[in-house]
Design an enzyme around this catalytic site. Structure first.
Site, short mmCIF file in Angstrom:
data_model
loop_
_atom_site.label_atom_id
_atom_site.label_comp_id
_atom_site.label_asym_id
_atom_site.label_seq_id
_atom_site.Cartn_x
_atom_site.Cartn_y
_atom_site.Cartn_z
N CYS A 61 111.59 10.60 63.48
CA CYS A 61 112.42 9.77 62.61
C CYS A 61 113.23 10.64 61.65
O CYS A 61 112.71 11.63 61.13
CB CYS A 61 111.56 8.82 61.78
SG CYS A 61 110.34 7.88 62.70
N CYS A 62 114.46 10.26 61.46
CA CYS A 62 115.24 10.77 60.34
C CYS A 62 115.96 9.57 59.74
O CYS A 62 115.55 8.43 59.96
CB CYS A 62 116.19 11.88 60.76
SG CYS A 62 117.51 11.37 61.89
N LYS A 63 117.00 9.78 59.01
CA LYS A 63 117.67 8.68 58.32
C LYS A 63 118.16 7.62 59.29
O LYS A 63 117.95 6.43 59.08
CB LYS A 63 118.83 9.22 57.49
CG LYS A 63 119.59 8.17 56.70
CD LYS A 63 120.68 8.82 55.89
CE LYS A 63 121.47 7.78 55.09
NZ LYS A 63 122.53 8.40 54.27
N ALA A 104 114.21 5.99 59.98
CA ALA A 104 113.09 5.83 59.06
C ALA A 104 113.00 4.39 58.57
O ALA A 104 113.99 3.82 58.11
CB ALA A 104 113.26 6.76 57.88
#
Length: 1090
Positions: free
Chosen positions: A969-971, A498
């Site tokens: 997207c993730c972290k 992200a």
């Protein structure tokens, strides 16, 4: 057991150099999970298989532990520094606690190798090494007798290369074992194969890769193949060693070959045992008629046969025919496709796009699967993941533009002239802060210029200041599907962490919250400076940008006009006048705004000694223009002085100065018309009297230049006066913006630049990949220049704690991508990297294509039409933190983001339906499908259901149907991203390519076990597990990793996500044997989600 106490006591008192290892440990006995007493510190000395325990270094030994029929259990967490000795006799376990993690690991190794079993393992390894040396001795001796002509300049013999297709792997093969012999009759083997390479020139055994573990069968069919990339130094003389291991207890198998040093075998006391090994020459496999070798597995001493191993050569270009039933084996879990690895870049449209793609993609790693379709035919799936050089190229280009823009702004502030003390002090403070920020940008750019190594930023580096502009784990995930009855298809997903300012932190929230709070605070600082709304400051930046862009263009066209006049070229004169008129009209139109007038008045009041009086009401600018047809000479235009400093300000003065530009242009136009009319009349006279016409021509060229020159100079002077006033007024507006919010304004600008840089790098990568794959799709190209490109981001962040701040950053960064336009140009060199121009409010990305590819584009794109982007973000938190947010926190942020972006998606769909014909979509799509999907998405967003992952699936489907670019997207683009991508790929295979319904879960598990990982720093990620990379060196490049059972707990191999997205599959999924076998480690971090 008999022993001599005196001898043992004497041995314990020997000098330190006589012991294998010694040091302080805390020791106690353990029964079950309970310690009998608290651990007490003891001085421990290890000699052979004897462990002496002493109160201190100089005291007598109080206890001796004989290290036989025991094994070491080492805890693999980063913080645990303890090990346990377990005894087969049933005695209480011995708990040992070290002072540090390295000390604990060294004790574990020493204790594990201390017993007789460890000694036997060493002897077996030495025997195997002796056997290999004996096998090589004959070739080594023969080498000394080679003629000098057969030895190259480096002193090495010439080896036979393997002939393969360009950009294809040199060698790849699959593995299977038969009739493996277990230690006991009733035991079911859990086996894997370790692959090692012996280079013919070095004769050194090098670990290369390993397969996955196949459980519960003596005839394992391994899903993982072996591949050697084009650059790997492998020849027909190269030997490959295959070693088969039996994993005794999979839950205790914490040491994988990927974490072992080179040339070191796994210890037998950690839950695995050596079964057998074999060696073959690459040339034997390549030259075999059936391209298959059946080898005998033998024990370490070479005497006992423990089974056979089949090595099958794999050719990427061949697709097997026939039914799928022939792959069924005795083990039910093995009815699955063979998996083969490859490292070649491949595209459906051919190899013409390789040079330009290779400029942005790097270190591609591929895998090849075979899965059955519903009609029992094979389909082939090639899965590719690649790094991109854009991860660093785009941020560096962007920072360079920021530096130039900020330097230009600082100079404009200095050029404001003399100001009253209050405003002058304010200007000095602003310039000082801006210079500090500029220095920081320059330092960051310098540090990025020094960067070497991998072309992506790993997740463990997300908090590094020097890399804060770089996106996290930016990669291309591509799935190429080849079906026997359907057309080939490509499915691309860009995976990236992200976009967020991790180094700055999220204590006070993200950009969405910080910008709102900052704007509210700015409104209350009017007593210190003049408040201008964000719209006005953006307008001021736009005016300054237009001035810097148009002024040199107008000057250039004016010079071309004079050059055409000197050459007496009517056609060239007309064209030059047309371009000059167009640019000048744009220039004049840029100042038709009340902001310029009000800013000039505010600047006047900021001059020293200027009293503020009620400004005069400006007259209509159209009236001031009047009828300009009779103004043929610039002498009729009254020139104005600069802004007065010590007299009453006349607001109408700006209108007159601004109007003079238009009047000057009209004079130039009238003069050109008069000259062209005379030229026409002269041409008519020349038909009657040619000699007289020749004399006139000699004087006309000079007359044209002499008559136009003063008018053009006047136009430039008027334009320069307007530029000076407008620049100063707009710079004064920017001064107010900065002064009202120091230093928060600059810090927010920095944070926004960081987030935007990460988002832009991903967008440029996605656009280039989509453009290359759609070059032969005329419908897509028409959509691209007519409507624009849809860019859909799938967010998996929670709305709890720090991730809520990340989501706020991400939402603003993706929204800012609306200001980005793309332009496709023909490459003039071999450098195909994109070029970035513009400023913070407006960027243009110029994508370069080779001439052959550029010719495939529509004329509109060739002519340089700017291509719009429509980014949308849909977020659904799915981890345990989201559970806390939904139960005890607030999910309003996620709901608002989804609702806002749904409106943007509807707007894009409306434009699409209005401007594009219905037949532009693929043949299997219909408009009704999109309408239904949009309505379904709207209902799911309005429902506000907890963890409604249906939103993700619907948004992704709509994006693919509208030829959009997909982002996940993730972290850190690892755990949740890998789960989502693999699920999406298998769902596409089922819905679009007729994947057999019984193979959905197995295909999902196969992709998740073999998912590609690019996190070289951390060494493992949920996109994979443990294992060895298919290429060397290991560091700073992409990896293949396989999931070990215990690592599946850490990486959240969440098969329940499938149940959540596809409730109808719940019953079938839970009944799968693979699920029952793995249920003990699938319920870890995701337990409270369901």
């Amino acid at each position: 057991m008999k022993f001599n106490a005196k001898d043992l006591a004497l041995l314990a008192r020997r000098p330190s150099g006589c012991f294998d290892k010694e040091g302080k440990l805390k020791i106690c006995r353990v029964v079950g999970d309970e310690k009998l007493i608290e651990p007490r510190e003891r001085w421990c000395r290890l000699k052979g298989n004897l462990l002496f325990l002493m109160k201190n270094k100089s005291s007598e030994a109080s206890e001796v532990v004989i290290l036989e029929r025991c094994w070491v259990v080492e805890f693999r967490s980063k913080t645990d520094v303890s090990i346990v000795l377990k005894f087969q006799s049933g005695e209480p376990d011995l708990y040992l606690e070290a002072a540090s993690k390295p000390d604990c690991e060294s004790w574990a190794v020493a204790l594990g190798e201390a017993n007789s079993e460890g000694l036997q393992n060493k002897i077996q390894q030495l025997r195997r090494l002796i056997m290999e040396i004996k096998e090589e001795r004959s070739s080594d001796e023969a080498r000394h007798f080679l003629p000098s002509s057969q030895v190259d300049s480096l002193g090495e013999p010439q080896f036979t290369s393997i002939q393969r297709i360009a950009n294809e792997p040199k060698l790849e093969f699959s593995l299977a074992c038969k009739d493996l012999v277990a230690a006991t009759r009733d035991r079911k083997l859990n086996t894997f194969i370790q692959v090692s390479v012996v280079h013919p020139a070095e004769h050194i055994l090098t670990r290369y890769s390993s397969t996955e573990i196949v459980e519960g069968t003596r005839d394992p069919l391994f899903l993982t193949g072996v591949t050697f990339p084009p650059e790997y130094p492998i020849y027909e003389e190269t030997k490959i060693k295959l070693t088969v291991y039996d994993v005794k207890d999979k839950s205790q198998d914490t040491v994988r070959t990927s974490v072992l040093p080179d040339h070191k075998e796994p210890r037998a006391d950690v839950g695995r045992s050596f079964l057998g090994c074999t060696t073959f020459r690459v040339g034997d496999l390549v030259k075999s008629k059936e391209q298959q070798l059946t080898l005998t597995l033998r024990t370490s001493d070479g005497g006992k046969t423990v089974g056979t191993i089949e090595v099958n050569l794999v050719k990427m270009g061949e697709l097997e025919d026939g039914e799928t039933d022939h792959i069924t084996t005795d083990a039910q879990d093995q009815k699955c496709a063979l998996v083969r690895e490859c490292t070649a870049t491949e595209g459906i449209s051919g190899k013409d796009n390789l040079p330009s793609l290779n400029a942005v993609l790097k270190n591609p790693i591929c895998k090849l699967y075979r899965f059955p379709t519903s009609d029992n035919k094979w389909m082939r799936i090639r899965e590719q993941m690649a790094e991109t050089t854009l991860s660093f190229h785009v941020p560096k280009e962007l920072i360079n533009l920021h530096i130039k823009e900020d330097m230009r702004r600082n100079q404009e502030l200095k050029d404001l002239g003399e100001l009253a003390p209050h405003w002058d002090n304010m200007r000095k403070s602003v310039i000082a802060h801006c210079d500090q920020m500029l220095s920081m940008y320059q330092d960051t750019l310098a540090e990025l210029g020094k960067h070497t190594g991998s072309s992506f930023k790993s997740s463990c580096s997300k908090g590094e200041k020097t890399l804060e502009f770089i996106p996290i784990n930016l990669h291309l995930q591509r799935m190429h599907v080849h079906s026997p009855r359907l057309k080939d298809a490509l499915y691309d997903v860009i995976t990236v962490g992200a976009p967020a300012a991790h180094f700055q932190g999220f204590k006070n929230g993200g950009l969405r919250k910080l910008l709102s709070k900052f704007e509210a605070e700015r409104r209350n600082t009017g007593y210190q400076c003049i408040y201008y709304s964000p719209e006005n400051t953006a307008k001021a930046k736009e005016v300054l940008s237009n001035i810097n862009h148009l002024q040199p263009l107008i000057s250039s066209h004016a010079d071309l006009l004079l050059n055409s006049a000197s050459q007496h070229s009517p056609d060239s004169l007309k064209n030059s006048l047309k371009m000059l008129s167009e640019k000048t009209e744009l220039f004049v139109h840029a100042f038709k705004d009340q902001l310029v007038r009000s800013a000039l008045l505010a600047l006047y009041t900021a001059r020293p000694g200027c009293p503020l009086k009620k400004p005069a009401v400006p007259r209509n600018s159209a009236e001031e223009g009047g009828d300009l047809q009779h103004q043929d000479h610039p002498s009729q235009i009254k020139r104005q002085d600069s802004i007065p400093h010590h007299s009453e300000y006349d607001e109408e003065e700006w209108d007159r100065v601004w109007a003079n530009v238009g009047k000057s242009l009209n004079c130039v136009i009238a003069m050109v018309d008069r000259l062209l009319e005379k030229d026409v009349s002269n041409s008519k006279e020349s038909e009657n009297d040619p000699s007289a016409a020749d004399c006139k021509v000699l004087h006309t060229g000079g007359d044209w230049y002499e008559q136009l020159y003063p008018l053009v100079i006047t136009l430039k002077d008027c334009m320069g006066e307007v530029v000076t006033r407008a620049k100063q007024s707009m710079a004064f507006v920017l001064l107010q913006e900065l002064a009202c919010g120091l230093p928060q304004c600059l810090m927010l600008t920095l944070r926004r630049d960081i987030v935007f840089s990460q988002a832009l790098a991903g967008l440029v990568c996605g656009f280039i990949i989509k453009l290359h794959t759609g070059l032969h799709d005329q419908g897509f190209l028409q959509q691209l220049h007519t409507v624009g490109l849809l860019v859909q981001y799938e967010g998996l962040l929670s709305t709890y704690s720090e991730e809520a701040g990340m989501l706020e950053d991400m939402a603003v960064g993706i929204s800012d991508l609306q200001k980005v336009m793309f332009k496709v140009i023909e490459a003039k060199s071999e450098d195909f990297l994109p070029i970035i121009t513009g400023r913070r409010e407006h960027y243009v990305i110029e994508v370069q294509l080779p001439a052959k590819m550029f010719e495939l584009l529509p004329q509109e794109i060739k002519e340089g039409k700017l291509l719009r982007m429509y980014p949308v973000l849909f977020n659904v938190g799915i981890n345990e933190q989201q559970t806390l947010a939904e139960r005890f926190g607030d999910t309003t942020l996620q709901e608002n983001i989804n609702q806002e972006n749904l409106e943007l998606l509807k707007e894009y769909y409306k434009l699409f339906t209005e401007k594009m014909p219905p037949d532009c979509l693929p043949h299997f799509q219909e408009q009704n499908d999109l309408k239904g999907l949009l309505e379904n998405l709207h209902q799911n967003i309005q429902a506000k259901k907890r963890k409604n992952v249906e939103i993700m699936w619907l948004a992704a489907t709509i994006c693919r149907k509208l030829n959009g670019v997909r982002f996940t997207c993730c972290k850190s683009a690892k755990d949740r991203t890998s789960m989502s991508v693999t699920l999406e790929q298998c769902s596409i295979l089922r819905d679009e390519h007729q994947l057999h319904k019984d193979f959905f879960i197995r295909a999902l598990d196969c992709m998740r076990r073999g998912q590609i990982v690019h996190d070289a720093e951390s060494g493992f990620s949920p996109k994979g597990g443990s294992g060895s990379p298919p290429t060397v060196p290991v560091t700073a490049r992409s990896k293949y990793l396989r999931k070990a059972p215990t690592q599946q707990q850490e990486v959240c191999n969440d098969h329940k996500l499938v149940v959540s997205i596809f409730p109808s599959l719940t019953t079938a999924f839970v009944s799968e044997p693979g699920f029952r076998a793995q249920k003990n480690f699938l319920q870890v971090r995701w337990m409270d989600l369901w």
